[in-house]
Design a protein around this motif. Structure first.
Motif, PDB file in Angstrom:
ATOM      1  N   ASN A 115       0.829  -1.211   0.000  1.00  0.00           N
ATOM      2  CA  ASN A 115       0.000   0.000   0.000  1.00  0.00           C
ATOM      3  C   ASN A 115       0.860   1.256   0.000  1.00  0.00           C
ATOM      4  O   ASN A 115       0.563   2.227  -0.705  1.00  0.00           O
ATOM      5  CB  ASN A 115      -0.928   0.000   1.211  1.00  0.00           C
ATOM      6  N   THR A 118       2.331   1.812  -3.566  1.00  0.00           N
ATOM      7  CA  THR A 118       1.362   2.286  -4.561  1.00  0.00           C
ATOM      8  C   THR A 118       1.008   3.751  -4.321  1.00  0.00           C
ATOM      9  O   THR A 118       0.964   4.550  -5.269  1.00  0.00           O
ATOM     10  CB  THR A 118       0.088   1.423  -4.542  1.00  0.00           C
ATOM     11  N   ARG A 182      -0.121  -8.556  -7.746  1.00  0.00           N
ATOM     12  CA  ARG A 182      -0.610  -7.202  -7.467  1.00  0.00           C
ATOM     13  C   ARG A 182       0.381  -6.149  -7.965  1.00  0.00           C
ATOM     14  O   ARG A 182      -0.020  -5.140  -8.556  1.00  0.00           O
ATOM     15  CB  ARG A 182      -0.829  -7.024  -5.955  1.00  0.00           C
ATOM     16  N   TYR A 183       1.671  -6.394  -7.740  1.00  0.00           N
ATOM     17  CA  TYR A 183       2.672  -5.440  -8.215  1.00  0.00           C
ATOM     18  C   TYR A 183       2.718  -5.410  -9.740  1.00  0.00           C
ATOM     19  O   TYR A 183       2.917  -4.350 -10.336  1.00  0.00           O
ATOM     20  CB  TYR A 183       4.050  -5.791  -7.653  1.00  0.00           C
ATOM     21  N   PHE A 186      -0.177  -3.397 -10.807  1.00  0.00           N
ATOM     22  CA  PHE A 186       0.050  -2.002 -10.472  1.00  0.00           C
ATOM     23  C   PHE A 186       0.969  -1.326 -11.485  1.00  0.00           C
ATOM     24  O   PHE A 186       0.673  -0.238 -11.989  1.00  0.00           O
ATOM     25  CB  PHE A 186       0.638  -1.891  -9.069  1.00  0.00           C
ATOM     26  N   CYS A 187       2.095  -1.969 -11.785  1.00  0.00           N
ATOM     27  CA  CYS A 187       3.041  -1.383 -12.733  1.00  0.00           C
ATOM     28  C   CYS A 187       2.397  -1.202 -14.108  1.00  0.00           C
ATOM     29  O   CYS A 187       2.598  -0.172 -14.769  1.00  0.00           O
ATOM     30  CB  CYS A 187       4.281  -2.258 -12.843  1.00  0.00           C
TER      31      CYS A 187
END
Length: 242
Positions: A115, A118, A182-183, A186-187
């Motif tokens: 978190n 991000t 998740r990463y 996100f990227c």
């Protein structure tokens, strides 16, 4: 432009793990061991290998060494804050050409740190783009922003993570997604939403630090070679280098 080594960051990853180990050893010798893995974090400089590799590639592309800044003179004005320190800044003839952010995430605490990462990346992007809109960089063309993230490859980062949905459903791609996934999402979304021009996401197992192939790239659109190719293409085009 010559073809890039598919493991262009191999030496950078090795440097990353060795720097963490060295800093942790120094902390222990001084009797200042921090809680958990923070002993290898509070020393900083773990991503210097990446910064040096990227700077070398920029110089190979005929960018003057004096136009590439790392560790010093890397402050850029923001809109919501006075300045922000970037890891690499390229300024040619008074024009901001590129800025690169280098981040890492190592276990065991992935949840809160995800978190934080991000929120930090989104805030940084919003801050600099708003500053650019307001003329902070004079007549500079739109800069190229890059975001590179190294994640530790371990069971905890690969394990599916549950989500809480007490009121509204989360987007389906987040259900049962590991922190690694998740990463990656996100990227990719950072680029699709034009917060950054390009992103690189690699995962590395510390046990393979000395291997020539010591990291993996979960997604082709977030690969190191694509990231570097886009950076060099922009810098050469914007700087008028042939």
């Amino acid at each position: 432009m010559h073809s890039l080594d598919p493991f262009i960051f191999s030496s950078s990853v090795k440097s990353f793990w060795r720097t963490r180990e060295r800093q942790a050893d120094m902390q222990r010798q001084r009797g200042q061991t921090d809680q958990g893995s923070r002993s290898a974090v509070t020393g900083g400089r773990q991503m210097d290998g990446f910064s040096e590799t990227i700077s070398r590639l920029l110089m190979d592309a005929k960018i003057d060494e004096n136009d590439i800044f790392q560790r010093v003179s890397v402050e850029l004005p923001g809109y919501f804050r006075p300045t922000k320190e970037w890891d690499i800044v390229v300024v040619v003839d008074g024009n901001l050409i590129a800025a690169v952010e280098l981040k890492s995430q190592v276990g065991p605490s992935f949840g809160n740190n995800f978190n934080n990462r991000t929120e930090e990346a989104l805030g940084t992007a919003m801050d600099i783009w708003t500053a650019y809109r307001e003329g902070a960089f004079c007549t500079s063309p739109a800069p190229w922003l890059g975001y590179l993230l190294l994640l530790e490859d371990c069971p905890e980062s690969r394990r599916p993570v549950a989500v809480r949905e007490p009121h509204f459903p989360v987007f389906p791609e987040f259900r049962h997604a590991s922190y690694s996934k998740r990463y990656e999402l996100f990227c990719r979304k950072l680029v699709r939403e034009r917060q950054y021009n390009s992103a690189c996401f690699i995962i590395a197992d510390r046990k393979r630090a000395d291997s020539a192939q010591n990291y993996r790239e979960p997604a082709k659109d977030l690969s190191a070679t694509q990231f570097i190719s886009q950076l060099l293409g922009h810098v050469k085009g914007t700087s008028g280098i042939k």
